[in-house]
Scaffold this motif. Structure first.
Motif, mmCIF file in Angstrom:
data_model
loop_
_atom_site.group_PDB
_atom_site.id
_atom_site.type_symbol
_atom_site.label_atom_id
_atom_site.label_comp_id
_atom_site.label_asym_id
_atom_site.label_seq_id
_atom_site.Cartn_x
_atom_site.Cartn_y
_atom_site.Cartn_z
ATOM 1 N N LYS A 71 -73.089 -28.386 7.595
ATOM 2 C CA LYS A 71 -71.653 -28.481 7.856
ATOM 3 C C LYS A 71 -70.944 -27.903 6.641
ATOM 4 C CE LYS A 71 -68.065 -31.854 8.928
ATOM 5 N NZ LYS A 71 -67.812 -33.248 9.305
ATOM 6 N N ILE A 72 -70.021 -26.985 6.879
ATOM 7 C CA ILE A 72 -69.370 -26.331 5.734
ATOM 8 C C ILE A 72 -67.915 -26.743 5.544
ATOM 9 C CG2 ILE A 72 -70.929 -24.354 5.709
ATOM 10 C CD1 ILE A 72 -68.740 -22.745 7.123
ATOM 11 N N ALA A 73 -67.323 -27.355 6.546
ATOM 12 C CA ALA A 73 -65.920 -27.749 6.386
ATOM 13 C C ALA A 73 -65.510 -28.692 7.497
ATOM 14 C CB ALA A 73 -65.014 -26.520 6.395
ATOM 15 N N GLU A 74 -64.374 -29.358 7.253
ATOM 16 C CA GLU A 74 -63.759 -30.236 8.243
ATOM 17 C C GLU A 74 -62.255 -30.078 8.112
ATOM 18 O OE1 GLU A 74 -65.395 -34.258 8.647
ATOM 19 O OE2 GLU A 74 -63.323 -34.981 8.527
ATOM 20 N N GLU A 75 -61.578 -29.915 9.229
ATOM 21 C CA GLU A 75 -60.123 -29.743 9.255
ATOM 22 C C GLU A 75 -59.534 -30.697 10.283
ATOM 23 O OE1 GLU A 75 -57.639 -27.193 8.166
ATOM 24 O OE2 GLU A 75 -59.047 -26.846 6.560
ATOM 25 N N ARG A 76 -58.338 -31.173 10.025
ATOM 26 C CA ARG A 76 -57.606 -31.965 11.023
ATOM 27 C C ARG A 76 -56.440 -31.125 11.515
ATOM 28 N NH1 ARG A 76 -58.848 -37.205 11.348
ATOM 29 N NH2 ARG A 76 -60.354 -37.954 9.834
ATOM 30 N N TYR A 77 -56.189 -31.208 12.817
ATOM 31 C CA TYR A 77 -55.059 -30.477 13.378
ATOM 32 C C TYR A 77 -54.433 -31.310 14.491
ATOM 33 C CZ TYR A 77 -52.122 -27.166 15.736
ATOM 34 O OH TYR A 77 -51.032 -26.573 16.305
ATOM 35 N N LYS A 78 -53.105 -31.360 14.485
ATOM 36 C CA LYS A 78 -52.381 -32.112 15.512
ATOM 37 C C LYS A 78 -51.133 -31.320 15.878
ATOM 38 C CE LYS A 78 -51.714 -36.613 14.919
ATOM 39 N NZ LYS A 78 -51.103 -37.893 14.465
#
Length: 130
Positions: A71-78
């Motif tokens: 896993k290279i990244a995690e983003e939140r989007y709303k």
């Protein structure tokens, strides 16, 4: 207006790399954020690990089997329609021939050319990390 009652969902995305190029796909025009470019993937279903969901989604969308690495990244989007946590994994193609079942177009892009594509929110932030 953002609807705060929408529960966040886990979404997985594959950063598929081959010969220093990255696979990107253009969303179907009738979808949320239609015609924007993305790293393919989709929603995690109940009782699935992130990796299992990614393997399933890529097979459904592209008709290929992939190897899933770290896993290279995690983003939140709303926004007004969605509330997601995006999990990005580095991947490679294991076997199969790509067939676009869910997208308008595809490209193998050099990361120096990412600025030429209109990425979905979230994916555009990841391009600087790979």
């Amino acid at each position: 207006m953002v609807d705060n009652s929408i529960k966040s969902e886990d979404v997985v995305a594959a950063i598929i790399k081959k010969d220093n190029l990255y696979f990107i796909a253009q969303r179907r025009r009738d979808k949320h954020m239609g015609l924007k470019w993305e790293f393919p993937g989709g929603k995690v279903e109940a009782n699935e690990t992130l990796q299992e969901a990614l393997i399933r989604e890529i097979y459904e969308e592209l008709n290929i089997n992939i190897n899933v690495y770290e896993k290279i990244a995690e983003e939140r989007y709303k926004d007004s329609k969605i509330n997601i946590v995006l999990h990005y994994f580095l991947c490679s193609i294991k076997d199969g021939i790509i067939s676009l079942n869910e997208h308008e177009a595809m490209e193998w892009a050099d990361k120096t050319d990412f600025d030429k594509y209109d990425f979905v929110v979230g994916d555009g932030n990841i391009t600087s990390l790979i």
